[in-house]
Design a protein around this motif. Structure first.
Motif, PDB file in Angstrom:
ATOM      1  N   THR A  51       0.831  -1.201   0.000  1.00  0.00           N
ATOM      2  CA  THR A  51       0.000   0.000   0.000  1.00  0.00           C
ATOM      3  C   THR A  51       0.867   1.253   0.000  1.00  0.00           C
ATOM      4  O   THR A  51       1.598   1.486   0.975  1.00  0.00           O
ATOM      5  CB  THR A  51      -0.912   0.021   1.239  1.00  0.00           C
ATOM      6  N   PRO A  52       0.801   2.061  -1.057  1.00  0.00           N
ATOM      7  CA  PRO A  52       1.547   3.336  -1.037  1.00  0.00           C
ATOM      8  C   PRO A  52       0.956   4.294   0.003  1.00  0.00           C
ATOM      9  O   PRO A  52      -0.253   4.518   0.041  1.00  0.00           O
ATOM     10  CB  PRO A  52       1.363   3.879  -2.459  1.00  0.00           C
ATOM     11  N   ILE A  53       1.800   4.821   0.855  1.00  0.00           N
ATOM     12  CA  ILE A  53       1.379   5.790   1.863  1.00  0.00           C
ATOM     13  C   ILE A  53       1.764   7.179   1.368  1.00  0.00           C
ATOM     14  O   ILE A  53       2.936   7.422   1.060  1.00  0.00           O
ATOM     15  CB  ILE A  53       2.045   5.495   3.218  1.00  0.00           C
ATOM     16  N   PRO A  54       0.795   8.100   1.264  1.00  0.00           N
ATOM     17  CA  PRO A  54       1.120   9.434   0.737  1.00  0.00           C
ATOM     18  C   PRO A  54       2.235  10.107   1.529  1.00  0.00           C
ATOM     19  O   PRO A  54       2.250  10.069   2.762  1.00  0.00           O
ATOM     20  CB  PRO A  54      -0.208  10.191   0.869  1.00  0.00           C
ATOM     21  N   TYR A  55       3.174  10.689   0.794  1.00  0.00           N
ATOM     22  CA  TYR A  55       4.301  11.449   1.353  1.00  0.00           C
ATOM     23  C   TYR A  55       5.252  10.570   2.194  1.00  0.00           C
ATOM     24  O   TYR A  55       6.090  11.099   2.920  1.00  0.00           O
ATOM     25  CB  TYR A  55       3.805  12.617   2.213  1.00  0.00           C
ATOM     26  N   PHE A  56       5.108   9.263   2.119  1.00  0.00           N
ATOM     27  CA  PHE A  56       5.995   8.396   2.908  1.00  0.00           C
ATOM     28  C   PHE A  56       6.563   7.255   2.060  1.00  0.00           C
ATOM     29  O   PHE A  56       7.012   6.250   2.579  1.00  0.00           O
ATOM     30  CB  PHE A  56       5.232   7.820   4.110  1.00  0.00           C
ATOM     31  N   LEU A  57       6.561   7.419   0.737  1.00  0.00           N
ATOM     32  CA  LEU A  57       7.011   6.338  -0.133  1.00  0.00           C
ATOM     33  C   LEU A  57       8.479   6.011   0.092  1.00  0.00           C
ATOM     34  O   LEU A  57       8.863   4.827   0.159  1.00  0.00           O
ATOM     35  CB  LEU A  57       6.769   6.716  -1.594  1.00  0.00           C
ATOM     36  N   ASP A  58       9.317   7.040   0.234  1.00  0.00           N
ATOM     37  CA  ASP A  58      10.743   6.786   0.470  1.00  0.00           C
ATOM     38  C   ASP A  58      10.966   6.113   1.822  1.00  0.00           C
ATOM     39  O   ASP A  58      11.888   5.300   1.973  1.00  0.00           O
ATOM     40  CB  ASP A  58      11.534   8.094   0.396  1.00  0.00           C
ATOM     41  N   GLY A  59      10.147   6.448   2.813  1.00  0.00           N
ATOM     42  CA  GLY A  59      10.250   5.767   4.097  1.00  0.00           C
ATOM     43  C   GLY A  59       9.876   4.295   4.004  1.00  0.00           C
ATOM     44  O   GLY A  59      10.490   3.447   4.643  1.00  0.00           O
ATOM     45  N   GLN A  60       8.870   3.981   3.185  1.00  0.00           N
ATOM     46  CA  GLN A  60       8.501   2.578   2.985  1.00  0.00           C
ATOM     47  C   GLN A  60       9.650   1.801   2.355  1.00  0.00           C
ATOM     48  O   GLN A  60       9.877   0.632   2.677  1.00  0.00           O
ATOM     49  CB  GLN A  60       7.264   2.494   2.089  1.00  0.00           C
ATOM     50  N   ARG A  61      10.349   2.442   1.458  1.00  0.00           N
ATOM     51  CA  ARG A  61      11.434   1.743   0.760  1.00  0.00           C
ATOM     52  C   ARG A  61      12.638   1.487   1.646  1.00  0.00           C
ATOM     53  O   ARG A  61      13.535   0.723   1.261  1.00  0.00           O
ATOM     54  CB  ARG A  61      11.855   2.575  -0.456  1.00  0.00           C
ATOM     55  N   GLY A  93      16.315 -10.262 -12.804  1.00  0.00           N
ATOM     56  CA  GLY A  93      15.443 -11.363 -13.168  1.00  0.00           C
ATOM     57  C   GLY A  93      14.260 -11.519 -12.243  1.00  0.00           C
ATOM     58  O   GLY A  93      13.387 -12.324 -12.493  1.00  0.00           O
ATOM     59  N   GLY A  94      14.205 -10.775 -11.170  1.00  0.00           N
ATOM     60  CA  GLY A  94      13.082 -10.858 -10.257  1.00  0.00           C
ATOM     61  C   GLY A  94      12.050  -9.809 -10.603  1.00  0.00           C
ATOM     62  O   GLY A  94      12.373  -8.739 -11.103  1.00  0.00           O
ATOM     63  N   ARG A  95      10.790 -10.131 -10.354  1.00  0.00           N
ATOM     64  CA  ARG A  95       9.735  -9.190 -10.653  1.00  0.00           C
ATOM     65  C   ARG A  95       9.034  -8.718  -9.390  1.00  0.00           C
ATOM     66  O   ARG A  95       8.060  -7.995  -9.442  1.00  0.00           O
ATOM     67  CB  ARG A  95       8.736  -9.823 -11.615  1.00  0.00           C
ATOM     68  N   GLY A  96       9.498  -9.172  -8.257  1.00  0.00           N
ATOM     69  CA  GLY A  96       8.998  -8.668  -6.998  1.00  0.00           C
ATOM     70  C   GLY A  96       7.526  -8.951  -6.779  1.00  0.00           C
ATOM     71  O   GLY A  96       6.844  -9.546  -7.597  1.00  0.00           O
ATOM     72  N   SER A  97       7.013  -8.555  -5.656  1.00  0.00           N
ATOM     73  CA  SER A  97       5.595  -8.686  -5.347  1.00  0.00           C
ATOM     74  C   SER A  97       5.130  -7.387  -4.718  1.00  0.00           C
ATOM     75  O   SER A  97       4.406  -7.375  -3.732  1.00  0.00           O
ATOM     76  CB  SER A  97       5.357  -9.866  -4.406  1.00  0.00           C
ATOM     77  N   LEU A  98       5.580  -6.279  -5.275  1.00  0.00           N
ATOM     78  CA  LEU A  98       5.316  -4.979  -4.690  1.00  0.00           C
ATOM     79  C   LEU A  98       4.039  -4.369  -5.247  1.00  0.00           C
ATOM     80  O   LEU A  98       3.731  -4.504  -6.426  1.00  0.00           O
ATOM     81  CB  LEU A  98       6.485  -4.020  -4.964  1.00  0.00           C
ATOM     82  N   GLY A  99       3.328  -3.669  -4.365  1.00  0.00           N
ATOM     83  CA  GLY A  99       2.198  -2.876  -4.789  1.00  0.00           C
ATOM     84  C   GLY A  99       2.539  -1.410  -4.857  1.00  0.00           C
ATOM     85  O   GLY A  99       1.663  -0.575  -5.076  1.00  0.00           O
ATOM     86  N   ILE A 100       3.798  -1.082  -4.640  1.00  0.00           N
ATOM     87  CA  ILE A 100       4.276   0.298  -4.710  1.00  0.00           C
ATOM     88  C   ILE A 100       5.295   0.391  -5.838  1.00  0.00           C
ATOM     89  O   ILE A 100       5.850  -0.626  -6.266  1.00  0.00           O
ATOM     90  CB  ILE A 100       4.912   0.742  -3.383  1.00  0.00           C
ATOM     91  N   PRO A 101       5.554   1.586  -6.361  1.00  0.00           N
ATOM     92  CA  PRO A 101       6.570   1.714  -7.412  1.00  0.00           C
ATOM     93  C   PRO A 101       7.927   1.215  -6.921  1.00  0.00           C
ATOM     94  O   PRO A 101       8.360   1.567  -5.822  1.00  0.00           O
ATOM     95  CB  PRO A 101       6.589   3.222  -7.701  1.00  0.00           C
TER      96      PRO A 101
END
Length: 370
Positions: free
Chosen positions: A297-307, A331-339
């Motif tokens: 879930t992308p959190i507004p204004y906290f994307l870099d903190g999530q990463r 080669g991995g495609r991840g399982s992320l719902g955020i950029p």
């Protein structure tokens, strides 16, 4: 008669020097800070004798694979008409992902235990009194703990790979996408060529928003490229085809990294807090609560903190055979719902967690009161 004059004493100033020839005080300190083999073996034996800890490692890392694959082999053996072969790509991916989740948690438990056993048993002060380097005491815990975790992981993953490779269903000749047969093992450019050559089948397989030259203007909401369709194609291929040997090798390395990070973070946090239970609870919460929220879930204004969460970085690094959706490097495609983050940032997050927690744990052990 006068006694003979005593022989001249050889010059031994270098031998009597407190610093041996060829060694400086810096190299002596570095040598004393490195753990010796007896110190590592002693710590390994100390951890191995804790039966509850060893049972936890065996049950949570080896247990799921042995139980699931053992039952599937038994069902197929006694009733092959109603139970297919034990090996299945979907089961392989599910068990490998479960191994990663449980592996991180168990590694954190072992790391916290390795950091706090001396304190809880009241022997830390006696180890310090003997003159052993505190840094050496800390570093000895790393190979001692990994020598318990990595063999258990290797046993479970080897069994999973063998059953999947030798007891799997015959491989199909094509990839079924929405009941449409698509040639297997296509890269993105080849898939785009197939889409241009088979527009009607492609529209049925990948949906009506597909861009196909020669079919008129793009409808509203049309996709700007075949990247999304290629991800769906790869996801279907991963679910229907068993992983290749090189893909299994990458998955094994990724699982080892996941377990290693869990152990080093648990060791550093346990040394920093001095509390095994607190450190374990914090890392379990990070793995099963914080990381899924940050990764999905992308959190507004906290994307870099999530990463900055190492679990998010490891999800992005997840190999292709375990991640049927998304996009990522190596080669991995991840399982992320955020950029996804840039590759250099992902590597920096993973390395940063390993280095920072190891430095904090070592610093706390070197400054702890006895």
């Amino acid at each position: 008669m006068t006694s003979p004059a005593p022989a001249a004493e050889p010059l031994l100033s270098e031998a009597r020097s407190p610093v041996p020839l060829g060694r400086t005080p810096v190299t002596r300190r570095l040598g004393a800070s490195m753990p010796t083999w007896p110190l590592i073996a002693t710590k390994h034996l100390e951890l191995r004798k804790r039966r509850g800890l060893m049972i936890t490692v065996a049950v949570m890392i080896i247990g799921p694979t042995v139980l699931v694959m053992g039952l599937r082999l038994a069902f197929h053996l006694f009733d092959p008409a109603h139970n297919g072969p034990a090996g299945d790509p979907a089961v392989f991916a599910a068990l490998a992902n479960l191994m990663a989740e449980f592996g991180f948690i168990v590694a954190a438990v072992v790391g916290a235990a390795a950091a706090t056993t001396d304190l809880n048993d009241g022997v830390f002060r006696y180890l310090v009194i003997t003159g052993r380097s505190r840094l050496a005491l800390y570093l000895a815990r790393i190979p001692a703990g990994l020598a318990i975790l990595l063999p258990a992981l290797a046993i479970a993953f080897t069994m999973l790979c063998l059953v999947t490779a030798y007891e799997s269903v015959p491989q199909p000749n094509s990839v079924s996408v929405s009941n449409i047969s698509v040639p297997p093992y296509l890269d993105q450019a080849q898939l785009q060529t197939w889409i241009h050559q088979h527009p009607r089948q492609a529209a049925q397989a990948f949906g009506p928003g597909l861009i196909v030259p020669g079919l008129g203007p793009l409808p509203p909401g049309a996709k700007p490229s075949v990247a999304t369709d290629y991800a769906n194609y790869i996801g279907s291929e991963d679910q229907q085809f068993e992983p290749a040997a090189n893909e299994m090798f990458k998955i094994g390395l990724w699982l080892s990294l996941e377990v290693g990070i869990g152990f080093l973070v648990g060791l550093g946090l346990g040394s920093l807090t001095g509390q095994r239970t607190l450190s374990t609870i914090l890392l379990i919460g990070l793995e099963i609560i914080v990381t899924p929220i940050f990764a999905r879930t992308p959190i507004p204004y906290f994307l870099d903190g999530q990463r900055l969460d190492v679990g998010v970085a490891m999800d992005q690094l997840r190999p292709a055979g375990l991640a049927p959706t998304g996009g990522g490097p190596f080669g991995g495609r991840g399982s992320l719902g955020i950029p996804p983050m840039p590759t250099w940032a992902m590597i920096l997050v993973i390395v940063g967690w390993i280095v920072v927690w190891s430095v904090l744990g070592a610093w706390r052990m070197m400054t702890r009161d006895t």
